[in-house]
Design a protein around this motif. Structure first.
Motif, PDB file in Angstrom:
ATOM      1  N   PRO A  73      89.391   9.864  64.242  1.00  0.00           N
ATOM      2  CA  PRO A  73      88.698  10.517  65.360  1.00  0.00           C
ATOM      3  C   PRO A  73      89.176  11.949  65.613  1.00  0.00           C
ATOM      4  N   ILE A  74      90.486  12.185  65.539  1.00  0.00           N
ATOM      5  CA  ILE A  74      91.006  13.532  65.792  1.00  0.00           C
ATOM      6  C   ILE A  74      90.604  14.479  64.674  1.00  0.00           C
ATOM      7  N   THR A  75      90.650  14.008  63.450  1.00  0.00           N
ATOM      8  CA  THR A  75      90.242  14.839  62.319  1.00  0.00           C
ATOM      9  C   THR A  75      88.771  15.220  62.425  1.00  0.00           C
ATOM     10  N   THR A  76      87.936  14.268  62.806  1.00  0.00           N
ATOM     11  CA  THR A  76      86.501  14.532  62.951  1.00  0.00           C
ATOM     12  C   THR A  76      86.228  15.516  64.084  1.00  0.00           C
ATOM     13  N   ALA A  77      86.958  15.384  65.176  1.00  0.00           N
ATOM     14  CA  ALA A  77      86.713  16.231  66.348  1.00  0.00           C
ATOM     15  C   ALA A  77      87.220  17.651  66.158  1.00  0.00           C
ATOM     16  N   THR A  78      88.300  17.830  65.410  1.00  0.00           N
ATOM     17  CA  THR A  78      88.925  19.150  65.301  1.00  0.00           C
ATOM     18  C   THR A  78      88.663  19.837  63.972  1.00  0.00           C
ATOM     19  N   GLY A  79      88.340  19.079  62.962  1.00  0.00           N
ATOM     20  CA  GLY A  79      88.172  19.667  61.638  1.00  0.00           C
ATOM     21  C   GLY A  79      89.487  19.910  60.931  1.00  0.00           C
ATOM     22  N   SER A  89      94.530  15.235  61.121  1.00  0.00           N
ATOM     23  CA  SER A  89      95.421  14.897  62.229  1.00  0.00           C
ATOM     24  C   SER A  89      96.862  14.671  61.801  1.00  0.00           C
ATOM     25  N   ILE A  90      97.073  14.379  60.519  1.00  0.00           N
ATOM     26  CA  ILE A  90      98.409  14.054  60.047  1.00  0.00           C
ATOM     27  C   ILE A  90      99.384  15.200  60.288  1.00  0.00           C
ATOM     28  N   TYR A  91      98.893  16.441  60.283  1.00  0.00           N
ATOM     29  CA  TYR A  91      99.788  17.592  60.436  1.00  0.00           C
ATOM     30  C   TYR A  91     100.338  17.699  61.859  1.00  0.00           C
ATOM     31  N   GLY A  92      99.549  17.326  62.828  1.00  0.00           N
ATOM     32  CA  GLY A  92     100.055  17.303  64.188  1.00  0.00           C
ATOM     33  C   GLY A  92     100.887  16.061  64.471  1.00  0.00           C
ATOM     34  N   GLN A  93     100.493  14.944  63.867  1.00  0.00           N
ATOM     35  CA  GLN A  93     101.189  13.685  64.135  1.00  0.00           C
ATOM     36  C   GLN A  93     102.578  13.655  63.519  1.00  0.00           C
ATOM     37  N   VAL A  94     102.735  14.182  62.323  1.00  0.00           N
ATOM     38  CA  VAL A  94     104.063  14.229  61.705  1.00  0.00           C
ATOM     39  C   VAL A  94     104.987  15.113  62.530  1.00  0.00           C
ATOM     40  N   ALA A  95     104.485  16.278  62.926  1.00  0.00           N
ATOM     41  CA  ALA A  95     105.301  17.179  63.743  1.00  0.00           C
ATOM     42  C   ALA A  95     105.693  16.508  65.051  1.00  0.00           C
ATOM     43  N   VAL A 111      96.639  14.901  70.966  1.00  0.00           N
ATOM     44  CA  VAL A 111      95.237  15.306  70.839  1.00  0.00           C
ATOM     45  C   VAL A 111      95.188  16.818  71.043  1.00  0.00           C
ATOM     46  N   PRO A 112      94.152  17.495  70.571  1.00  0.00           N
ATOM     47  CA  PRO A 112      94.072  18.941  70.742  1.00  0.00           C
ATOM     48  C   PRO A 112      94.095  19.355  72.215  1.00  0.00           C
ATOM     49  N   VAL A 113      94.521  20.571  72.461  1.00  0.00           N
ATOM     50  CA  VAL A 113      94.644  21.065  73.827  1.00  0.00           C
ATOM     51  C   VAL A 113      93.300  21.033  74.551  1.00  0.00           C
TER      52      VAL A 113
END
Length: 290
Positions: A81-87, A90-96, A222-224
């Motif tokens: 869902p996050i990847t679809t919404a932001t393009g 999501s793994i890059y934000g989740q790992v961090a 999730v994105p800001v």
């Protein structure tokens, strides 16, 4: 005594005569306040803590297993869902995010260990021994840095297995690994201060509340823009979001300079603000057990 016995040489006397021919090297006394003593004793304290944590199953679970499983959970539940919404994958934000959460979660275990050492009188015994007075605190902070580094490498390794990549080169990758370590040091100084002024149950509750708020209100979750407008500025500029944005830029790509400077400012600011209270609190705990 017979003449034969008189002429016999006693074995101990022979050893003494031989030792006299090879004198022991001179021993130079090292001041307890010397910088070299501080460095050596800090490393010894760091090693002691790391060995203690390595032998404790609960510490291993909190610092390695929990963040790795949480990363997998976020990937499965929120990844698509996050990847679809932001393009942006999501793994890059989740790992961090999980490396930072692991740094904070491990600090709780360290704080509980500090309270135990204070209650059992171990800190007081160290204080009365010929040990550099600052080595206990600096050794603890150094051990925290090593722990965060190992945890970060483990979480990133799990992330690589499920799709995380260092897309900006090796130097950016090194900088990415360094961000959680610096963040962890700043957070450890804060936690040490809290550990010297709060009781065990209150400490765990307070830190747990802070960790939960930071975890669910940051740009790695999730994105800001997904947050209410009135909350977006707060989420964007809180310490975890700054670190997450910088790490995302250093791996996937995007802005780096501004979030990196903000992340460094947060970490250094925590160290500067809470270093003196941590030193005073640690000394009080060692001297009085309170």
């Amino acid at each position: 005594m017979s003449s034969a016995e008189a002429t016999m040489t006693h074995p101990i006397a022979d050893d003494i005569e031989q030792a006299a021919d090879f004198p022991l090297p001179a021993v130079t006394a090292r001041s307890e306040r010397a910088l070299s003593t501080w460095a050596l004793h800090s490393l010894i304290q760091c090693k002691r803590l790391l060995l203690t944590w390595a032998r404790d199953p609960s510490t291993t679970i909190q610092t390695l297993i929990y963040p790795a499983l949480s990363l997998l959970m976020f990937r499965i539940v929120l990844g698509k869902p996050i990847t679809t919404a932001t393009g942006i994958p999501s793994i890059y934000g989740q790992v961090a995010m999980m490396t930072l959460i692991a740094a904070m979660t491990g600090a709780v275990v360290s704080a509980i260990g500090f309270k135990t050492e204070k209650a059992t009188g171990l800190l007081g015994r160290f204080w009365t021994m010929p040990v550099h007075r600052a080595a206990g605190l600096t050794g603890r902070i150094l051990a925290e840095a090593v722990r965060v580094l190992l945890t970060t490498l483990f979480v990133v390794a799990v992330g690589v297995v499920i799709g995380f990549r260092f897309g900006q080169g090796p130097l950016a990758g090194i900088a990415l690994i360094a961000i959680p370590v610096l963040f962890g040091i700043g957070f450890a100084v804060l936690i040490t201060t809290l550990a010297t002024i709060t009781e065990g149950v209150m400490l765990v509750g307070l830190i747990g509340t802070v960790n939960t708020l930071l975890m669910f209100f940051n740009s790695g979750f999730v994105p800001v823009f997904a947050y209410p407008v009135w909350l977006q500025s707060t989420v964007e500029n809180q310490p975890m979001s700054c670190a997450v944005d910088a790490m995302r830029g250093l791996s996937y790509g995007g802005p780096v300079a501004e979030p990196l400077m903000k992340s460094i400012a947060w970490s250094v600011g925590l160290i500067v603000v809470f270093a003196y209270p941590a030193i005073r609190g640690y000394r009080r705990a060692a001297e009085t057990g309170r």
